[in-house]
Design a protein around this motif. Structure first.
Motif, PDB file in Angstrom:
ATOM      1  N   UNK A 133       2.404  -8.952  -9.041  1.00 41.98           N
ATOM      2  CA  UNK A 133       1.021  -8.499  -8.876  1.00 41.98           C
ATOM      3  C   UNK A 133       0.792  -7.148  -9.533  1.00 41.98           C
ATOM      4  N   UNK A 134       1.764  -6.239  -9.427  1.00 40.16           N
ATOM      5  CA  UNK A 134       1.566  -4.876  -9.913  1.00 40.16           C
ATOM      6  C   UNK A 134       1.151  -4.825 -11.366  1.00 40.16           C
ATOM      7  N   UNK A 135       1.849  -5.533 -12.199  1.00 42.45           N
ATOM      8  CA  UNK A 135       1.564  -5.497 -13.637  1.00 42.45           C
ATOM      9  C   UNK A 135       0.188  -6.076 -13.940  1.00 42.45           C
ATOM     10  N   UNK A 152       2.521   0.168  -1.695  1.00 40.60           N
ATOM     11  CA  UNK A 152       2.800  -1.084  -1.014  1.00 40.60           C
ATOM     12  C   UNK A 152       3.363  -0.825   0.372  1.00 40.60           C
ATOM     13  N   UNK A 153       2.880  -1.629   1.342  1.00 45.83           N
ATOM     14  CA  UNK A 153       3.399  -1.604   2.698  1.00 45.83           C
ATOM     15  C   UNK A 153       3.267  -2.974   3.311  1.00 45.83           C
ATOM     16  N   UNK A 192       6.284   1.342   5.474  1.00 46.80           N
ATOM     17  CA  UNK A 192       5.775   1.900   4.224  1.00 46.80           C
ATOM     18  C   UNK A 192       6.870   1.751   3.180  1.00 46.80           C
ATOM     19  N   UNK A 193       6.624   0.930   2.169  1.00 43.85           N
ATOM     20  CA  UNK A 193       7.659   0.560   1.208  1.00 43.85           C
ATOM     21  C   UNK A 193       7.555   1.305  -0.106  1.00 43.85           C
ATOM     22  N   UNK A 194       6.333   1.643  -0.529  1.00 46.08           N
ATOM     23  CA  UNK A 194       6.182   2.303  -1.833  1.00 46.08           C
ATOM     24  C   UNK A 194       4.994   3.239  -1.779  1.00 46.08           C
ATOM     25  N   UNK A 195       5.253   4.538  -2.014  1.00 46.16           N
ATOM     26  CA  UNK A 195       4.161   5.501  -2.081  1.00 46.16           C
ATOM     27  C   UNK A 195       3.355   5.257  -3.349  1.00 46.16           C
ATOM     28  N   UNK A 196       2.120   5.736  -3.346  1.00 42.38           N
ATOM     29  CA  UNK A 196       1.230   5.513  -4.480  1.00 42.38           C
ATOM     30  C   UNK A 196       1.849   6.080  -5.755  1.00 42.38           C
ATOM     31  N   UNK A 197       1.912   5.231  -6.787  1.00 41.14           N
ATOM     32  CA  UNK A 197       2.534   5.630  -8.051  1.00 41.14           C
ATOM     33  C   UNK A 197       1.846   4.912  -9.203  1.00 41.14           C
ATOM     34  N   UNK A 203       6.270  -1.301  -7.990  1.00 36.74           N
ATOM     35  CA  UNK A 203       5.619  -2.208  -7.034  1.00 36.74           C
ATOM     36  C   UNK A 203       6.268  -3.588  -7.103  1.00 36.74           C
ATOM     37  N   UNK A 204       6.435  -4.113  -8.304  1.00 33.27           N
ATOM     38  CA  UNK A 204       7.057  -5.425  -8.460  1.00 33.27           C
ATOM     39  C   UNK A 204       8.468  -5.449  -7.885  1.00 33.27           C
ATOM     40  N   UNK A 205       9.224  -4.360  -8.099  1.00 31.93           N
ATOM     41  CA  UNK A 205      10.598  -4.294  -7.591  1.00 31.93           C
ATOM     42  C   UNK A 205      10.623  -4.359  -6.063  1.00 31.93           C
TER      43      UNK A 205
END
Length: 772
Positions: A133-135, A152-153, A192-197, A203-205
């Motif tokens: 989804x990220x890409x 992502x969370x 909380x898995x990924x801070x905004x970047x 995100x995909x990882x």
């Protein structure tokens, strides 16, 4: 317009148009003139303009930087989307002031998007769909903004009974024994898995690493996750200069506040961030789920637009949530989330196309009214929202502010106006004009007040024991006569505060409102009740504070018409006989009755049943109402007793009922235009006389004999018909018989015939004979 106030501050509170004359020698002519009046009236009466106190409400702009636009090339530090940014209001109670607010959403504004996903077992196919989804999402969002970040969370539910499986065999794998998905991770509240970047590959990882879990009941713990994503600013990484989008993807309904009590969680949510070192929600099993009000407050505080991406079957539920949480939209998520990218883009465009103002820290003593002017240029009173906007469109809002009262001296008030989801805001500070400038020249023990009073704003406030306009009268030997002459009663104001005491009598002030009169200036012809601003509604005269209504009107302000035509129902009754006509409108008194003329009443008994109770209690002292001793209170109708009822009146209704003695009581009722019913009843119920015993016996015996004869005749008729049918059948059979007596083959005739040939020898003749 003039008032009866005795001080400048009181005058300002009477009406926003009232002014006070602080001139010392004002109103000292033979006819007293009130110092509190309209400015123009005070000027006409000789008050110098410099002594008139008449503060007005106003607005001062303290900061107003121009709005940003596409051409100005805004950066994240210079973008301004609301103008002005800071103003100050000076408000006089009852007076209004207004100001304009302009809002312009700018193009290419930074966007922070945090994707919050339900990882319960039913979302496994959705997890597979969003692994890249990220890409794809970054590619679409770059068409809308050049500065995009993604986070992502995930969430499931509280890891406690009855929300999740807590048996030991489920601790490591809640899917233990579930054949379709043999492996799941333990249930959790929020991670909380990924801070905004801006590195969307991260995100995909993170998505690739995720596995679904399994909870016990259908609702999920998503509201816990939304609140943590909103308030944990530093962990999530929300930028101050960006649009904040929180995408909430789920296929089921959420748990709400108080659901936590099912698991013994009695502490309401405190609205704080509770992420531990592992970025997991640590208070999941300690506090209840957050309420909708708390979610709305925290989302607004952090300028977050919430996007519900939900299954179609739950669309209506989440749509109802959007009405309670400002800045929230809802979109329908496909079964496997394949439309998630287009959903987010559509929701973002929908958010950018709307501007809605909200008010923060609104003081209770202020009234705010909004008028929106959107892209069509037409003012829309009462609205604070514009929709269907394009990026770069400028909309304006007129805000009218009115103070209802004066706070305590020195009290500061302020509030904030901001568009939903914007970081930009307008700060409004409020000052109250409740005091007069002339009070700065207040002098105690002034010679103007015979040195025994305080001079302020042109009037004297006397020390105890002294009275008069200049404190010239002293209480003592003449106190009783002075008090009786100028005060209506002990503790009352001198001349009711609307005049001055001179020579032991009250001289009443003049008033533009009307006439002030009375021995103590206690009466006037303008202080009566009003309706829609009209004295005594225009249907009466004001007499010493009370309305004397004209014929056909009643009420404190004469606004109540005695006309009953509007209360007549279709059947010609007043309020359908279930209420009374008050001020031309029906007030239903029958339980369950409603409608303009009380014509609707599913639970009402019929009229005959209602009137019957009054007949029973009034005429025979029986029935339900007699037992409750409420007959006189409930039954106001006039009852007339007659020997014979006349049924030729088309407006009357005939009613009858059976009494306890098996008698029949008959009565009629007629409804008049004034709402009163007249009941006409028989003096006594009609009771049938007992039958004669001999007559009854003869009738019974005769009936039995008659029945017997009828039965016998019927039997005879049946037998006769049967015999005739049998005889006819016999005759028919006989006619069809194959033989008779003459042709019986066994029967031989007693005589036989033989032919014998005989020859006689005669020369010329022969003879044949027959012998029998």
């Amino acid at each position: 317009m003039s008032g009866s106030s005795t001080s400048c501050e009181e005058c300002l509170l009477i009406h926003p148009s009232c002014a006070w004359c602080a001139q010392e020698d004002f109103g000292r002519s033979r006819t007293l003139t009130s110092r509190c009046d309209l400015s123009q009236n005070l000027l006409k009466r000789g008050c110098d303009p410099q002594f008139i106190e008449n503060p007005r409400s106003g607005t001062s702009v303290l900061k107003s930087e121009p709005l940003s636009s596409k051409d100005s090339g805004p950066t994240q530090y210079s973008v301004i989307q609301i103008q002005p940014q800071k103003i100050s209001l000076s408000l006089r109670p009852g007076d209004q002031t207004s100001f304009e607010v302009q809002v312009r959403p700018v193009e290419d504004y930074p966007v922070d998007l945090y994707y919050l996903m339900d990882l319960s077992l039913s979302m496994k196919d959705d997890l597979d769909t969003i692994r890249n989804l990220g890409t794809k999402l970054a590619e679409e969002m770059k068409k809308l903004t050049s500065n995009f970040r993604l986070g992502f969370g995930s969430f499931v539910d509280k890891n406690m009974s009855p929300f999740s499986y807590t048996a030991p065999k489920y601790h490591e794998n809640p899917c233990n024994g579930y054949k379709l998905f043999p492996k799941c991770v333990p249930s959790f509240g929020f991670r909380h898995l990924l801070s905004l970047t801006d590195k969307v590959d991260r995100f995909n990882e993170e998505v690739q690493k995720q596995m679904v879990s399994r909870n016990r009941d259908a609702p999920e713990g998503g509201f816990d996750a939304i609140l943590q994503a909103a308030v944990c600013n530093k962990r999530i990484g929300w930028r101050k200069e960006a649009y904040h989008l929180l995408v909430f993807a789920t296929d089921d309904v959420p748990h709400l506040a108080l659901d936590g009590k099912l698991g013994g969680l009695v502490h309401p949510h405190d609205g704080m961030c509770h992420l531990n070192d592992n970025n997991e929600y640590s208070a999941s099993t300690k506090m209840d789920y957050p309420s909708l009000a708390l979610l709305g407050e925290k989302l607004a505080e952090n300028n977050i637009f919430l996007i519900f991406a939900v299954a179609k079957r739950h669309y209506v539920i989440y749509k109802n949530f959007t009405a309670l949480i400002p800045g929230t939209t809802v979109e329908i998520l496909d079964q496997d989330s394949k439309n998630i990218i287009q959903l987010i883009v559509n929701a973002y465009n929908n958010i950018r196309s709307k501007v809605e103002l909200t008010v923060w820290d609104h003081p209770e003593d202020l009234n705010l009214a909004f008028t929106a002017t959107c892209q069509d240029g037409q003012p829309l009173p009462g609205l604070r929202k514009c929709a269907d906007l394009k990026i770069g469109d400028t909309v304006s809002f007129n805000v009218t502010v009115e103070a209802r009262s004066c706070p305590a001296p020195g009290t500061q008030r302020s509030f904030t106006i901001k568009p939903v989801g914007f970081k930009d805001l307008l700060e409004v500070s409020v000052d109250y004009s409740c005091s007069c400038k002339c009070t700065t020249h207040t002098r105690a023990n002034s010679s103007r007040c015979s040195s025994v009073g305080t001079y302020s704003c042109g009037t004297c406030h006397c020390e105890p024991g002294y009275l008069g306009a200049r404190c010239e009268c002293q209480e003592g030997d003449t106190a009783s006569s002075y008090m009786s002459a100028c005060r209506e009663a002990e503790g009352k104001q001198v001349c009711s505060g609307r005049g001055e005491c001179s020579c032991n009598q009250c001289l009443c002030y003049e008033s533009e409102f009307g006439k002030i009169y009375g021995s103590f200036c206690e009466c006037d012809d303008f202080s009566c009740a009003r309706h829609k601003g009209i004295l005594c509604s225009g249907h009466g005269e004001c007499n010493c504070g009370e309305c004397k209504c004209h014929a056909g009107y009643i009420g404190d302000n004469c606004n109540c018409s005695t006309e009953t035509s509007t209360c007549v129902s279709d059947d010609g009754q007043i309020c359908s006989g279930r209420g009374s006509c008050v001020c031309g409108r029906c007030q239903c008194t029958e339980p369950g009755a409603f409608g303009d003329t009380c014509e609707k009443c599913p639970t009402c008994p019929d009229a005959c049943g209602t009137k019957r109770e009054c007949i029973e209690c009034r005429l025979f002292n029986s029935g339900r109402l007699a037992d409750n001793q409420t007959c006189q209170r409930m039954c106001k109708d006039e009852i007339i007793t007659v020997d014979t009822l006349k049924l030729d009146d088309p407006d009357s209704v005939l009613c009858l009922y059976k009494t306890e003695n098996d008698c029949v009581m008959k009565f009629t009722y007629t409804e008049h235009a004034n709402g009163q019913s007249i009941l006409t009843a028989l003096q006594e119920p009609e009771c049938a006389s007992a039958p004669d015993a001999l007559t009854v016996l003869l009738a019974v015996v005769g009936s039995i004999l008659l029945v017997g004869i009828i039965l016998l005749a019927a039997w005879k008729l049946v037998i006769t018909i049967h015999d005739r049918r049998e005889f006819a059948r016999f005759q028919s059979a006989r006619s069809r018989a194959r033989y008779e007596m003459a042709s019986n083959p066994l029967y031989k005739q007693p005589i036989s015939t033989h032919f014998v040939e005989t020859i006689f020898d005669m020369p010329s003749k022969s003879y044949n004979g027959v012998v029998h």
